[in-house]
Scaffold this motif. Structure first.
Motif, PDB file in Angstrom:
ATOM      1  N   LEU A 166     -36.663 -80.075 -30.305  1.00 49.52           N
ATOM      2  CA  LEU A 166     -37.826 -80.296 -31.160  1.00 49.52           C
ATOM      3  C   LEU A 166     -38.194 -79.022 -31.921  1.00 49.52           C
ATOM      4  O   LEU A 166     -38.814 -79.082 -32.987  1.00 49.52           O
ATOM      5  N   LEU A 167     -37.818 -77.879 -31.364  1.00 51.79           N
ATOM      6  CA  LEU A 167     -38.073 -76.611 -32.038  1.00 51.79           C
ATOM      7  C   LEU A 167     -36.845 -76.096 -32.778  1.00 51.79           C
ATOM      8  O   LEU A 167     -36.801 -74.929 -33.178  1.00 51.79           O
ATOM      9  N   PRO A 169     -35.795 -76.751 -35.879  1.00 51.40           N
ATOM     10  CA  PRO A 169     -36.112 -76.230 -37.220  1.00 51.40           C
ATOM     11  C   PRO A 169     -36.761 -74.853 -37.175  1.00 51.40           C
ATOM     12  O   PRO A 169     -36.483 -74.014 -38.040  1.00 51.40           O
ATOM     13  N   MET A 170     -37.599 -74.601 -36.171  1.00 52.80           N
ATOM     14  CA  MET A 170     -38.215 -73.276 -36.045  1.00 52.80           C
ATOM     15  C   MET A 170     -37.158 -72.230 -35.713  1.00 52.80           C
ATOM     16  O   MET A 170     -37.164 -71.128 -36.289  1.00 52.80           O
ATOM     17  N   GLN A 173     -35.241 -71.459 -38.823  1.00 47.19           N
ATOM     18  CA  GLN A 173     -36.010 -70.597 -39.727  1.00 47.19           C
ATOM     19  C   GLN A 173     -35.980 -69.142 -39.273  1.00 47.19           C
ATOM     20  O   GLN A 173     -35.855 -68.223 -40.081  1.00 47.19           O
ATOM     21  N   VAL A 196     -41.969 -72.132 -41.518  1.00 48.89           N
ATOM     22  CA  VAL A 196     -41.385 -73.084 -40.579  1.00 48.89           C
ATOM     23  C   VAL A 196     -41.576 -74.520 -41.054  1.00 48.89           C
ATOM     24  O   VAL A 196     -40.683 -75.369 -40.902  1.00 48.89           O
ATOM     25  N   GLY A 197     -42.723 -74.813 -41.648  1.00 50.11           N
ATOM     26  CA  GLY A 197     -43.007 -76.178 -42.093  1.00 50.11           C
ATOM     27  C   GLY A 197     -41.975 -76.698 -43.068  1.00 50.11           C
ATOM     28  O   GLY A 197     -41.650 -77.898 -43.057  1.00 50.11           O
ATOM     29  N   ARG A 198     -41.450 -75.832 -43.904  1.00 44.12           N
ATOM     30  CA  ARG A 198     -40.438 -76.266 -44.874  1.00 44.12           C
ATOM     31  C   ARG A 198     -39.123 -76.636 -44.175  1.00 44.12           C
ATOM     32  O   ARG A 198     -38.404 -77.513 -44.636  1.00 44.12           O
ATOM     33  N   TYR A 200     -39.006 -77.913 -41.139  1.00 46.16           N
ATOM     34  CA  TYR A 200     -39.265 -79.233 -40.548  1.00 46.16           C
ATOM     35  C   TYR A 200     -39.150 -80.334 -41.599  1.00 46.16           C
ATOM     36  O   TYR A 200     -38.616 -81.416 -41.329  1.00 46.16           O
ATOM     37  N   MET A 201     -39.619 -80.058 -42.808  1.00 47.00           N
ATOM     38  CA  MET A 201     -39.483 -81.038 -43.890  1.00 47.00           C
ATOM     39  C   MET A 201     -38.021 -81.251 -44.244  1.00 47.00           C
ATOM     40  O   MET A 201     -37.593 -82.375 -44.522  1.00 47.00           O
ATOM     41  N   TYR A 203     -35.398 -80.959 -42.207  1.00 48.95           N
ATOM     42  CA  TYR A 203     -34.801 -81.775 -41.150  1.00 48.95           C
ATOM     43  C   TYR A 203     -35.273 -83.224 -41.253  1.00 48.95           C
ATOM     44  O   TYR A 203     -34.484 -84.162 -41.032  1.00 48.95           O
ATOM     45  N   LEU A 204     -36.543 -83.421 -41.589  1.00 46.19           N
ATOM     46  CA  LEU A 204     -37.068 -84.782 -41.720  1.00 46.19           C
ATOM     47  C   LEU A 204     -36.402 -85.509 -42.876  1.00 46.19           C
ATOM     48  O   LEU A 204     -36.000 -86.682 -42.741  1.00 46.19           O
TER      49      LEU A 204
END
Length: 357
Positions: A166-167, A169-170, A173, A196-198, A200-201, A203-204
């Motif tokens: 789950l981490l 993407p972090m 980054q 980090v939010g980018r 996650y986007m 990966y989504l």
């Protein structure tokens, strides 16, 4: 100049005008084919020893044909350093193979030792690759510490695995931030500001694209099965299932270059050096089309199209990148050259080992 990103004035988001300097790639498939076939032949007859010289020859060709603002890049790596690294890698693999036949605890301990050494090896390879790359006679460099490498390449992946990824993407980054923010040109450091939010986007979006493809393929298979079932064509329906599995496998394989295209845009659109920023406009759909048609051509030519395929994809990816120059690039290069001497002093003796990762 690239037809994708013509050199012109364009405004930054704050309205300031900058010059767009696109990356261009002048290599051709025919030229690279001659290098590829020679490298392959010599590597085979020397049982892989020539592969280090092959890499230097190949890399110098790629760098020499990659141009930015009227100048090309240069590669200064020595084959002996690469051969030394590959010899060490081979010894490690042989040692692991030997110990794997021993009691499980000993084999597990050696595997952990190899994993623990991986960040250090990556760190050394980053130093070697960047220091041996130059632009306008000024070398690049990597200033990241070995402790930073262990945090980026060992600690964060371990944390991601413990959280059922789950981490991930972090962790991704953090790795890219370490790679880019610790790189430098002369004495000028690069800057990486993607949050980090980018990631996650990213990966989504990749997950949604993947699932959309799976759903479409599933609906097509269902419709085919229904149509064949009504006609009593059970054998053909079974064949349709096999075709579906093959297409699904191809879709999974296509997602890798698609994801990399999205990642290239994310990373380079948030990378800068001094007042200058990078811009990447890779179209994931175009990359998927190039990858698919390259694969078909490679199969139809029994592998002989491989060097042409590599050049075709590389040319598109490189020419989708541009440098947004704020001010004069010549002044920046001159300043980098003036400050680069002390930074590179004594580094060459340290970087005589490359694992060529």
């Amino acid at each position: 100049m690239s037809a994708i990103l013509p050199a012109t004035d364009t405004p930054f988001p704050d309205g300031q005008l900058v010059m767009v300097e696109p990356v261009s790639f002048t290599g051709t498939g025919a030229e690279y084919f001659r290098i590829w076939i020679t490298n392959t032949f010599l590597s085979i007859i020397t049982l892989g020893i020539y592969s280090a010289w092959a890499k230097v020859r190949r890399t110098r060709y790629f760098y020499g044909n990659t141009r930015l603002a009227g100048a090309s890049f240069d590669y200064h790596g020595e084959p002996k350093a690469i051969l030394k690294g590959r010899a060490v890698a081979l010894l490690l693999l042989v040692a692991y193979q030997l110990f794997s036949e021993m009691p499980g605890l000993l084999a597990g301990a050696l595997a952990l030792l190899l994993i623990a050494a991986l960040p250090w090896l990556i760190w050394r390879s980053l130093q070697f690759k960047l220091y041996n790359t130059s632009y306008r006679s000024i070398r690049f460099g990597f200033g990241g510490s070995v402790s930073g490498a262990y945090v980026a390449y060992l600690l964060w992946p371990a944390i991601a695995s413990l959280t059922a990824f789950l981490l991930a993407p972090m962790a991704h980054q953090r790795i890219k931030r370490f790679q880019h923010s610790e790189s430098r040109y002369g004495a000028s450091r690069f800057c990486f500001d993607a949050r980090v939010g980018r990631f996650y986007m990213l990966y989504l979006k990749a997950f949604l694209v993947f699932m959309a493809g799976v759903i479409v393929l599933g609906l097509l298979l269902f419709g085919l099965q229904v149509a064949l079932g009504k006609r009593g064509m059970a054998l053909e329906a079974y064949g349709g299932t096999l075709v579906f599995m093959a297409v699904l496998y191809a879709w999974v394989m296509l997602m890798y270059p698609v994801f990399n295209a999205m990642l290239q845009n994310l990373v380079w659109n948030h990378t800068a050096i001094g007042p200058h920023r990078f811009e990447s406009r890779v179209a994931p759909g175009r990359v998927a089309f190039i990858t698919l048609t390259n694969l078909l051509a490679i199969v139809c030519t029994l592998g002989l199209y491989m060097p042409f395929a590599k050049m075709r994809l590389m040319k598109y990816q490189l020419e989708s990148v541009a440098l947004l120059v704020d001010g004069s690039l010549d002044d920046f290069v001159a300043d980098a050259q003036a400050r680069a001497g002390a930074t590179g002093e004594g580094v060459a003796d340290l970087l005589d080992f490359d694992l060529s990762l």
